[in-house]
Motif scaffolding. Structure first.
Motif, short mmCIF file in Angstrom:
data_model
loop_
_atom_site.label_atom_id
_atom_site.label_comp_id
_atom_site.label_asym_id
_atom_site.label_seq_id
_atom_site.Cartn_x
_atom_site.Cartn_y
_atom_site.Cartn_z
N LYS A 59 -31.33 -50.90 3.46
CA LYS A 59 -31.09 -51.85 4.00
C LYS A 59 -31.67 -52.47 4.93
O LYS A 59 -33.37 -51.87 5.42
N PHE A 60 -31.55 -54.38 4.64
CA PHE A 60 -33.26 -54.28 5.67
C PHE A 60 -31.84 -55.12 6.68
O PHE A 60 -30.61 -55.56 5.93
N LEU A 61 -32.65 -55.77 7.59
CA LEU A 61 -31.89 -56.49 8.44
C LEU A 61 -32.61 -57.70 9.04
O LEU A 61 -33.45 -58.02 9.18
N VAL A 62 -31.72 -59.32 9.13
CA VAL A 62 -31.64 -60.53 9.64
C VAL A 62 -31.26 -60.66 10.97
O VAL A 62 -30.30 -60.39 10.70
N SER A 63 -32.14 -61.15 11.42
CA SER A 63 -31.09 -61.01 12.93
C SER A 63 -32.04 -62.22 13.26
O SER A 63 -33.48 -63.08 12.90
N THR A 64 -31.22 -63.52 14.27
CA THR A 64 -31.49 -64.64 14.58
C THR A 64 -31.15 -63.82 15.97
O THR A 64 -30.12 -63.41 16.01
N GLU A 65 -31.04 -65.33 17.46
CA GLU A 65 -30.76 -64.94 18.49
C GLU A 65 -28.80 -65.06 18.48
O GLU A 65 -28.48 -64.45 19.77
N LEU A 66 -28.57 -65.80 17.79
CA LEU A 66 -26.84 -65.95 17.37
C LEU A 66 -26.51 -64.32 16.42
O LEU A 66 -25.08 -64.43 16.86
N TRP A 67 -26.71 -64.39 15.67
CA TRP A 67 -26.49 -63.10 15.07
C TRP A 67 -27.42 -62.71 13.46
O TRP A 67 -28.31 -62.91 14.03
N GLN A 68 -26.72 -61.55 13.26
CA GLN A 68 -27.63 -60.21 12.53
C GLN A 68 -26.55 -61.01 11.51
O GLN A 68 -25.48 -60.07 11.18
N MET A 69 -27.14 -60.06 10.34
CA MET A 69 -26.69 -59.93 8.61
C MET A 69 -27.50 -58.75 8.06
O MET A 69 -28.71 -58.91 8.04
N ASP A 70 -27.23 -58.28 7.84
CA ASP A 70 -27.66 -57.28 7.18
C ASP A 70 -27.37 -57.00 5.51
O ASP A 70 -26.37 -57.09 5.17
N VAL A 71 -28.58 -56.54 4.06
CA VAL A 71 -28.04 -56.94 3.31
C VAL A 71 -28.48 -55.37 3.11
O VAL A 71 -29.44 -54.76 2.94
N THR A 72 -27.82 -55.12 2.11
CA THR A 72 -27.45 -53.33 0.81
C THR A 72 -29.11 -54.07 0.04
O THR A 72 -28.00 -54.70 -0.92
#
Length: 755
Positions: A458-471
């Motif tokens: 997995k890796f994680l995409v992060s902003t100051e408002l949200w986080q979305m991780d991708v498998t």
């Protein structure tokens, strides 16, 4: 100029579009509608296809269905067109082969003047307002307003127009008219089941879809300024009737979970700003069961793509908006009405426009008009090295991408700038920027997965408002292969053939050893070294393939449609007609493979011509040919000498010949596998077996290399299909390469240079 005489209506073929008109100096008095004219006209309507992000097409037949059509005729008056009269279309026929085309006929009046035809299909109650002869085109278009019906089904209202320099019965014309749908389509898909075990994401069951604040009316013809250009049937802005209002909510509901709600139709809508984005914009509300709840809760999703020219709340005709729900973070509102009055929260979705081309619009949480959207939260990559895939990302906020370990804890150095690459175990992620706020994440596998289980990371995409991780997963080749059957067509009654369909071999001259290797469950089966469902051999005789008879060639063509490999022994003699069929077959698809035996200039001669550059033919006696040595160190030989059936030892292959052997040294794009090692300096080093990977052709220069006669394949192989000798290994590895090529199945035509 109009005539008194009405000519007979003429019906043309559905594929022939013509106009026939008669002219005279007399001008009869005509009424506005319904009488018919002196010229029979056949028109062909076409529902358009265009490049994104413009108007697009649907492949569904009912969405192209035309049940009724009116033709409005406008004549030129000064610098504009004014309304003259209208007629009904008759003999409406939809093309069965291509549902985008519909043909109809009508009786119009001939004219020497420039005219414009406006076509309106599936118009419902749009013609209840009176049209007046001589009214302007703009006024006419503003009057053609239809009541929006969410249950219109396949009766979608359409509009098209065509200018004609005249209507002259002596000058037949071909007329095609492009039609534009007056509504948009919405599909809602539940993709949360594809992202199990992702933090902050719980299971979600989709149960209902509700549309709030859709307009109750639609204008059948867009305003002139709405079009992208004056030559395009593509809109860039909506046309909403001045007296349109919000209609009541309409819904689709199911008592059990569904994967999708499709074919929800909505009229065009204007964009909105400020506080109106909450209570004044059309929106979608989805209902479903979140996590372990015992009742349905509701979530709002907005038309808010973030793409330039597509502002918040805007809906355009002839677009298809696909909302993909990829993450639900919390319980929704108690009622759909409550959700429709609040900002979009707790749900993330993507949306793509109506077309087969991959171009996507993204939706995320609406917080101060910022958003983060990802096209996919789970990517499954093929087992092999350098497999590639792409995730599309949009964000109005700065973001970082960082690897996650097995405990879902960020690890390693993050990336945040275009061109940077993140390595995470079995794959890499490269960040590429397309335009402002638009990015691609290019994923590439770094090696093969030949273990028992899928790789997962997995890796994680992060902003100051949200986080979305991708498998990201990489399949094991065992799962990729296990349900694949490889179909092989062999030519029988020849030395080296693989036997008939019922497993019968001709004694002493068949490829029984190779056939038994292919059918031994330890080699090519669920439990074998190459875990596929099996290899099935089909048969065709040399007498039949040597024929040019049309009926026989039709049988061969039908068989070729259903096989992956064609095996032509070295004393095979296909006719020119058969050779053309086989050549076109192997060149049409990358994954097909041809075994091409070459014994002399006559065997498989027409196919040899297709794959051979100018070269010298050599025919040698059995005493001249003693041993084949693998070109083990040459580039490209790895699959054949280091394959799943073991490593082939250098210099350890011996192939004995019965009655002479022929080869040509001019085969194109050749990766050599075996060469001659003998006392003759003239023949030393000549290639006897090789592969053209571009075309998918395996050349073998001895008709009996697939039997145990002499010292080709081992007696173990002929007895029970056991891979034993070095030559057994090479041939089994070769077939593993064939299976690999077939299973990956890249469906692209092959091109090789002409001779």
């Amino acid at each position: 100029m109009y005539v008194l005489n009405k000519i007979k209506w003429i019906c043309f073929s559905i594929f022939t579009i013509g106009c026939f008109f008669a002219c005279s100096d007399d001008q009869p008095e005509r009424v506005i509608t319904g009488t018919g004219g002196d010229a029979a006209i056949t028109l062909r309507m076409y529902t358009p296809s265009a490049s994104l992000p413009q108007a697009t097409r649907s492949s569904d037949i009912d969405e192209n269905k035309i049940n009724e059509v009116k033709i409005l005729v406008l004549e030129q008056s000064g610098s504009e067109f004014v309304y003259d009269y209208m007629e009904d279309g008759t003999q409406i026929q939809q093309d069965q082969a291509n549902s985008q085309y519909t043909t109809f006929t009508a009786d119009l009046w001939s004219s020497d003047d420039l005219i414009k035809l406006i076509l309106i299909a599936n118009y419902n109650d749009a013609f209840t307002s009176g049209l007046t002869k001589g009214m302007s085109e703009a006024n006419l278009k503003s009057l053609l307003v239809d009541t929006f019906d969410p249950d219109m089904g396949g009766n979608l209202p359409l509009y098209g127009e065509k200018e004609l320099p005249n209507l002259d019965s002596d000058t037949p014309q071909s007329i095609n008219v492009t039609m534009l749908r007056a509504v948009a389509r919405v599909d809602v898909n539940n993709h949360t089941t594809n992202v199990e075990n992702i933090p902050k994401t719980q299971p979600f069951e989709l149960r209902s879809v509700h549309v709030y604040r859709a307009n109750n009316k639609l204008q059948l013809i867009p305003d002139e300024e709405a079009f992208v250009s004056n030559t395009s049937m593509t809109v860039k802005s909506p046309t909403v009737p001045a007296d349109a209002a919000f209609r009541n909510v309409f819904s689709r509901e199911e008592p059990v979970a569904v994967d999708a709600f499709t074919k929800i139709y909505v009229p065009e809508a204007d964009s909105v700003t400020g506080s109106a984005q909450v209570d004044g914009a059309i929106c979608i509300v989805v209902g479903g069961i979140y996590a372990d709840d015992d009742k349905e809760t509701y979530y709002r999703i907005d038309f808010n793509s973030g793409i330039a020219g597509h502002p918040f709340g805007q809906v355009l005709r002839n677009y298809k908006y696909i909302f993909n729900i990829v993450q639900v973070n919390d319980r929704g509102e108690e009622t759909p009405g409550e959700a429709s009055e609040k900002e979009e929260v707790s749900i993330t979705a993507t949306v793509q426009i109506w077309d087969e081309v991959t171009s996507e619009m993204y939706f995320g949480c609406n917080c101060d008009n910022n958003y983060l959207g990802i096209s996919s939260r789970k990517v499954v990559m093929p087992y092999y090295k350098d497999a590639a895939d792409t995730i599309y990302l949009k964000s109005t906020l700065p973001f970082t991408i960082q690897a996650l370990d097995t405990d879902n804890t960020p690890t390693g150095n993050p990336i945040n700038s275009p061109g940077q690459t993140l390595s995470n175990g079995f794959y890499t992620v490269q960040l590429v920027q397309d335009s402002e706020n638009e990015y691609q994440l290019l994923l590439t596998t770094t090696g093969e997965n030949k273990t028992d289980d899928n790789f997962s990371g997995k890796f994680l995409v992060s902003t100051e408002l949200w986080q979305m991780d991708v498998t990201v997963e990489q399949e094991t080749y065992k799962m990729l292969y296990r349900d694949k059957i490889v179909n092989v067509l062999t030519i029988t009654s020849l030395r080296g053939d693989l036997g008939t369909s019922d497993g019968i071999f001709e004694d002493g001259i068949s490829g029984v050893a190779m056939r038994k290797v292919l059918e031994n469950a330890n080699n090519f089966s669920h439990s074998g070294t190459v875990p596929i469902k099996g290899i099935i051999v089909h048969s065709f005789t040399n007498d039949m393939i040597s024929s040019s008879d049309a009926a026989t060639m039709a049988i061969l063509a039908k068989m070729l449609e259903h096989v992956d490999v064609v095996h032509l022994p070295a004393d095979c003699s296909p006719s020119l007609a058969a050779s053309n069929l086989i050549y076109n077959w192997v060149m049409a698809k990358y994954y097909r493979v041809l075994f091409l035996g070459v014994d002399n200039e006559q065997t498989n001669s027409y196919l040899q011509e297709r794959f051979t550059d100018d070269g010298d033919w050599v025919v040698i006696a059995s005493t001249d040919f003693e041993m084949g040595v693998p070109y083990q160190d040459d580039e490209g030989t790895e699959p054949f000498f280091y394959g799943p059936f073991g490593t082939v030892n250098q210099g350890a292959i011996e192939v004995s010949i019965n009655d002479g052997f022929g080869y040509n040294d001019g085969f194109r794009n050749l990766i050599p596998l075996l060469r001659i090692l003998n006392r003759s300096t003239d023949n030393f080093g000549k290639v006897t077996h090789g592969v053209n990977p571009d075309a998918g052709v395996f050349y073998f220069g001895e008709s009996e290399v697939t039997s145990s006669r002499g010292k080709s394949m081992s007696t173990n192989a002929e007895n029970n299909g056991t891979v034993y000798s070095e030559f057994d290994k090479m041939m089994a590895n070769l077939w593993a390469w064939v299976v690999d090529r077939v299973v990956i199945g890249i469906d692209t035509p092959v091109t090789i240079p002409a001779r």
